[in-house]
Scaffold this active site. Structure first.
Site, mmCIF file in Angstrom:
data_model
loop_
_atom_site.group_PDB
_atom_site.id
_atom_site.type_symbol
_atom_site.label_atom_id
_atom_site.label_comp_id
_atom_site.label_asym_id
_atom_site.label_seq_id
_atom_site.Cartn_x
_atom_site.Cartn_y
_atom_site.Cartn_z
ATOM 1 N N LYS A 96 0.841 -1.188 0.000
ATOM 2 C CA LYS A 96 0.000 0.000 0.000
ATOM 3 C C LYS A 96 0.884 1.248 0.000
ATOM 4 C CE LYS A 96 -3.579 0.462 2.553
ATOM 5 N NZ LYS A 96 -4.189 1.157 1.417
ATOM 6 N N GLU A 105 -2.699 4.847 7.152
ATOM 7 C CA GLU A 105 -3.442 3.630 6.798
ATOM 8 C C GLU A 105 -3.019 2.459 7.674
ATOM 9 O OE1 GLU A 105 -4.336 4.446 2.062
ATOM 10 O OE2 GLU A 105 -2.464 3.483 2.630
#
Ligand code: 5RP
Length: 237
Positions: A96, A105
C-alpha cells in the site's frame, strides 16, 4: 465493465459488512473513495457510524458527505477498516501507499478488529513487488536513509531503483505527516517478512508499505463478480 465500475462493485460488497453503531476506518485512494461515497449515501438514509479517515483527502470527502468523524485519540479501537491496495497476494499480504497515505493507513488498520481490502482483481499478484514499494522517510538525512534502505533491501534479496516520489510540477511529494516517500522498484519481494523487519529498524524510516498480517479479507472485483479472499471463502459459491 470499466475499472471504475469494478472498484465500485468491490466497495459495494464491503458496505454489506457495515452495521449500525460501528467504528470504521476509512481508507484512501480511488477505490476507498467509492466506499466513502456509498457509506455517505447510507448515512444520508440514517445509518449511524463513526469513522477515522486515513488521509486529509478522505477526511474532506467524508466531511462533505456528512459522515461523522472521530480520531484515534477519542476512539482508539475500531471495528472495521475498509481500504484499497496496490497489490494483494493470496496470503492477504499487501503493498500500500500508492496514494502516499501508508502511515495513517497502517496505524488505522492496526487499530481495527478487522481490515478488509477492496480492489479490482488486477491487484491480485502471485508475488509482491511489481508495484514499487513506498517507504515514508523523514526529510533529515534523506540520502543516508536511502542508502541504508538499499543495503538492507539487498541483504533481504531485493534489488532495484529507489527513487524519491515527486509531484507533477517537479516538487517533492510530501505526505500528510510532512515526510517524503521513496519508491523502491524491487519487482519481486520473495520474502516480505524479512524485508519488512529489515526496513523497520532503519533510522529515518517512518513506515513502509508492506502490510503483513493486517488484512483479514479482500473483495476483488472482476467482470464475472466479486471474488473473496479470506475467512468468508467457504461461504462463497
Ligand atoms: C493509498 C493506498 C491506496 O489504497 C492504494 O494506492 C490503492 O489506490 P487505488 O484504489 O486508487 O488503486 O494505499 O496510500
Amino acid at each position: 465493465m470499466s475499472a471504475d465500475d469494478l472498484k465500485r462493485a468491490a466497495a459495494a460488497r464491503a458496505l454489506e459488512l457495515v452495521e449500525p453503531g460501528m467504528r470504521l476506518g476509512l481508507g484512501t485512494g480511488s477505490t476507498a473513495a467509492h466506499f466513502v461515497d456509498l457509506l455517505g449515501e447510507s448515512v444520508a438514509k440514517g445509518l449511524d457510524v463513526i469513522c477515522v479517515p486515513t488521509s486529509e483527502a478522505t477526511r474532506a470527502q467524508a466531511e462533505r458527505l456528512g459522515i461523522r468523524l472521530t480520531t484515534l485519540e477519542e476512539t482508539p479501537r475500531l471495528d472495521l477498516t475498509i481500504d484499497g491496495a496496490d497489490e494483494v497476494d493470496h496470503e492477504l499480504r499487501l503493498i500500500k501507499g500508492g496514494g502516499g497515505a501508508l502511515l495513517r493507513e497502517k496505524i488505522v488498520a492496526a487499530a481495527s478488529e478487522r481490515m478488509v481490502v477492496i480492489a479490482d482483481k488486477s491487484k491480485l499478484v502471485e508475488c509482491l513487488g511489481r508495484f514499487p514499494l513506498p517507504v515514508e522517510v523523514v526529510r533529515f538525512g534523506l540520502a543516508s536513509t536511502r542508502l541504508h534502505i538499499k543495503d538492507q533491501a539487498e541483504d533481504a534479496g531485493c534489488f532495484g531503483d529507489i527513487t524519491q516520489r515527486m509531484n507533477r510540477d517537479g516538487s517533492p511529494f510530501v505526505t500528510d505527516n510532512g515526510n517524503f516517500i521513496l519508491d523502491c522498484a524491487f519487482v519481486e519481494i520473495l520474502e516480505p517478512e524479512i524485508l519488512s523487519d529489515a526496513l523497520g529498524v532503519i533510522p529515518g524510516v517512518v513506515e513502509h508499505g508492506l502490510f503483513l498480517g493486517l488484512a483479514d479479507m479482500a473483495f476483488l472485483a472482476a467482470a464475472g463478480g466479486v471474488e473473496v479472499i479470506g475467512p468468508l471463502d467457504e461461504d462463497e459459491d
